[in-house]
Design a protein around this motif. Structure first.
Motif, PDB file in Angstrom:
ATOM      1  N   SER A 186     -51.676  52.794 -21.998  1.00 36.88           N
ATOM      2  CA  SER A 186     -51.854  53.245 -23.375  1.00 36.88           C
ATOM      3  C   SER A 186     -50.606  52.875 -24.172  1.00 36.88           C
ATOM      4  CB  SER A 186     -52.068  54.761 -23.394  1.00 36.88           C
ATOM      5  OG  SER A 186     -52.188  55.229 -24.705  1.00 36.88           O
ATOM      6  N   TYR A 187     -50.818  52.352 -25.377  1.00 38.09           N
ATOM      7  CA  TYR A 187     -49.668  51.856 -26.134  1.00 38.09           C
ATOM      8  C   TYR A 187     -49.836  52.091 -27.628  1.00 38.09           C
ATOM      9  CZ  TYR A 187     -52.810  47.950 -27.160  1.00 38.09           C
ATOM     10  OH  TYR A 187     -53.880  47.192 -27.581  1.00 38.09           O
ATOM     11  N   ASP A 188     -48.720  52.134 -28.312  1.00 41.61           N
ATOM     12  CA  ASP A 188     -48.644  52.102 -29.774  1.00 41.61           C
ATOM     13  C   ASP A 188     -47.992  50.803 -30.185  1.00 41.61           C
ATOM     14  OD1 ASP A 188     -49.757  54.608 -30.124  1.00 41.61           O
ATOM     15  OD2 ASP A 188     -47.824  55.636 -30.266  1.00 41.61           O
ATOM     16  N   VAL A 189     -48.556  50.144 -31.177  1.00 44.05           N
ATOM     17  CA  VAL A 189     -47.895  48.987 -31.776  1.00 44.05           C
ATOM     18  C   VAL A 189     -47.079  49.508 -32.944  1.00 44.05           C
ATOM     19  CG1 VAL A 189     -48.178  46.772 -32.943  1.00 44.05           C
ATOM     20  CG2 VAL A 189     -49.707  47.407 -31.065  1.00 44.05           C
ATOM     21  N   VAL A 190     -45.778  49.246 -32.903  1.00 50.47           N
ATOM     22  CA  VAL A 190     -44.870  49.807 -33.907  1.00 50.47           C
ATOM     23  C   VAL A 190     -44.064  48.706 -34.575  1.00 50.47           C
ATOM     24  CG1 VAL A 190     -44.682  51.976 -32.618  1.00 50.47           C
ATOM     25  CG2 VAL A 190     -43.004  50.164 -32.243  1.00 50.47           C
ATOM     26  N   VAL A 191     -43.571  49.025 -35.742  1.00 51.26           N
ATOM     27  CA  VAL A 191     -42.647  48.152 -36.460  1.00 51.26           C
ATOM     28  C   VAL A 191     -41.367  48.933 -36.664  1.00 51.26           C
ATOM     29  CG1 VAL A 191     -42.219  46.796 -38.540  1.00 51.26           C
ATOM     30  CG2 VAL A 191     -44.541  46.985 -37.640  1.00 51.26           C
ATOM     31  N   ASP A 192     -40.250  48.414 -36.153  1.00 48.26           N
ATOM     32  CA  ASP A 192     -38.979  49.103 -36.366  1.00 48.26           C
ATOM     33  C   ASP A 192     -37.923  48.116 -36.840  1.00 48.26           C
ATOM     34  OD1 ASP A 192     -37.448  48.013 -34.088  1.00 48.26           O
ATOM     35  OD2 ASP A 192     -38.827  49.170 -32.849  1.00 48.26           O
ATOM     36  N   ASP A 193     -36.842  48.662 -37.348  1.00 48.11           N
ATOM     37  CA  ASP A 193     -35.788  47.845 -37.952  1.00 48.11           C
ATOM     38  C   ASP A 193     -35.070  46.983 -36.932  1.00 48.11           C
ATOM     39  OD1 ASP A 193     -36.400  49.015 -40.368  1.00 48.11           O
ATOM     40  OD2 ASP A 193     -34.871  50.589 -40.175  1.00 48.11           O
ATOM     41  N   TYR A 194     -35.034  47.443 -35.692  1.00 50.07           N
ATOM     42  CA  TYR A 194     -34.258  46.743 -34.669  1.00 50.07           C
ATOM     43  C   TYR A 194     -35.067  45.648 -33.982  1.00 50.07           C
ATOM     44  CZ  TYR A 194     -31.607  45.944 -30.377  1.00 50.07           C
ATOM     45  OH  TYR A 194     -30.925  45.364 -29.341  1.00 50.07           O
ATOM     46  N   ASP A 195     -36.315  45.959 -33.651  1.00 47.71           N
ATOM     47  CA  ASP A 195     -37.071  45.115 -32.732  1.00 47.71           C
ATOM     48  C   ASP A 195     -38.311  44.478 -33.344  1.00 47.71           C
ATOM     49  OD1 ASP A 195     -36.886  44.065 -30.217  1.00 47.71           O
ATOM     50  OD2 ASP A 195     -38.176  45.566 -29.289  1.00 47.71           O
TER      51      ASP A 195
END
Length: 338
Positions: A30-39
């Motif tokens: 199970s996963y979340d697709v995320v957008v972050d400042d670092y990666d």
């Protein structure tokens, strides 16, 4: 049943844009697709089913996105996991999971997919990273690694936070000059008996060998100025030598009901020493030896105690003590505990 955990929204400034479940090599991830400042945009694992058993390979992509983080998987107990292979482009924010939740893990390896990010590498079942081009950094060693004696390679310049924590089979570690130590590197290594620290170390970090109950041989380099809190708390510490350069000893630095049996101070009383630096140990200490006896004479006469140690001035030499497996005379000035 899928082990689902809270989403990563907000972690490292991440915003979840989608979620999903994907089957990979025997497990539902199970996963979340995320957008972050670092990666940037990446997949963070938030659950897995069933519980790991034996050898496991962590996927490098989920839902078409690069797996960037183990995420909340670090909250899941994995007692049956023995070996794990992780993508070399993974960010090991949750490296503590290996020693906290995977007690029978013997090996961690890294693999690289063609064209994928790659910064992790593995040697001797440990995970390392090239640290800013200045040398390798050991990130973590599995708690059930079969290694009993280890000499840190010359190309390694850093030992990370909890790098060897809970490695119960490790007995002897040698660290060469120039290696930087983080906090709690060897905490809870129950069979660790001997540590050779970098000869140019300036500071012993806090919790360095906390609760290493078998640790009896420790030589503090002459260059050390600071001994951090809890650095050798809970250790056997048969004898302790405090170099003359030491100016500060933190709380519970040598707190232990197991030892030490003798303390040898090579210089003046350290300028800053917590009152509980030697707590729980005072009833075990048989002898002190003070190289700079006049400086300690002043302390004993004025205060009668120092950092929780009762100083009883005898003015005579004790008969001797078991010092590194041999009886020697303590010399010049004898001071006994309560």
């Amino acid at each position: 049943l899928l082990v689902a955990l809270p989403p990563l929204k907000g972690v490292k400034g991440a915003d979840v844009i989608t979620s999903g479940v994907e089957y990979f090599r025997g497990y539902n991830w199970s996963y979340d697709v995320v957008v972050d400042d670092y990666d940037g945009t990446n997949a963070c694992i938030v659950g897995v089913s069933p519980i790991f058993s034996g050898v496991v390979m962590v996927p490098s992509t989920l839902g078409g996105y690069r797996v960037g983080d183990l995420g909340k998987i670090g909250e899941i107990e994995q007692p049956n996991l023995t070996e794990i292979s992780i993508p070399s482009g993974l960010n090991l924010w949750s490296s503590g999971w290996f020693h906290e939740k995977c007690p029978n893990l013997t090996s961690i390896s890294c693999y690289t997919e063609p064209g994928a990010h790659s910064w992790l590498l593995s040697e001797n079942g440990m995970v390392l990273i090239d640290w800013n081009g200045t040398g390798l950094k050991i990130l973590c060693s599995p708690p059930n690694s079969p290694i009993t004696q280890y000499s840190v390679p010359l190309n390694v310049k850093y030992l990370s936070y909890h790098a060897f924590t809970s490695c119960r089979n490790l007995e002897v570690i040698q660290i060469h000059e120039g290696v930087e130590l983080d906090v709690a590197v060897f905490a809870y290594c129950s069979n660790l008996k001997s540590v050779v620290l970098p000869s140019d170390a300036k500071e012993i970090p806090r919790d360095l060998c906390w609760e290493c109950e078998s640790l009896s041989d420790i030589i503090i380099p002459d260059t050390v100025n600071v001994i951090g809190s809890y650095a050798f708390g809970g250790c056997l510490n048969r004898f302790v030598v405090i170099p003359s350069a030491v100016e500060e000893i933190g709380t519970h630095a040598f707190a232990s009901s197991l030892g030490p049996k003798a303390i040898y101070f090579l210089g003046r009383p350290p300028m800053k020493c917590d009152m509980e630096a030697f707590c729980y140990a005072t009833n075990n200490i048989g002898y002190y030896r003070f190289e700079n006896r006049h400086a300690w004479h002043e302390v004993a006469d004025k205060y009668g105690r120092w950092c929780g140690l009762n100083l009883k001035c005898t003015g005579v030499e004790p008969h001797g003590c078991d010092w590194a497996n041999g009886t020697i005379e303590l010399g010049w000035y004898g001071v006994a505990t309560n």
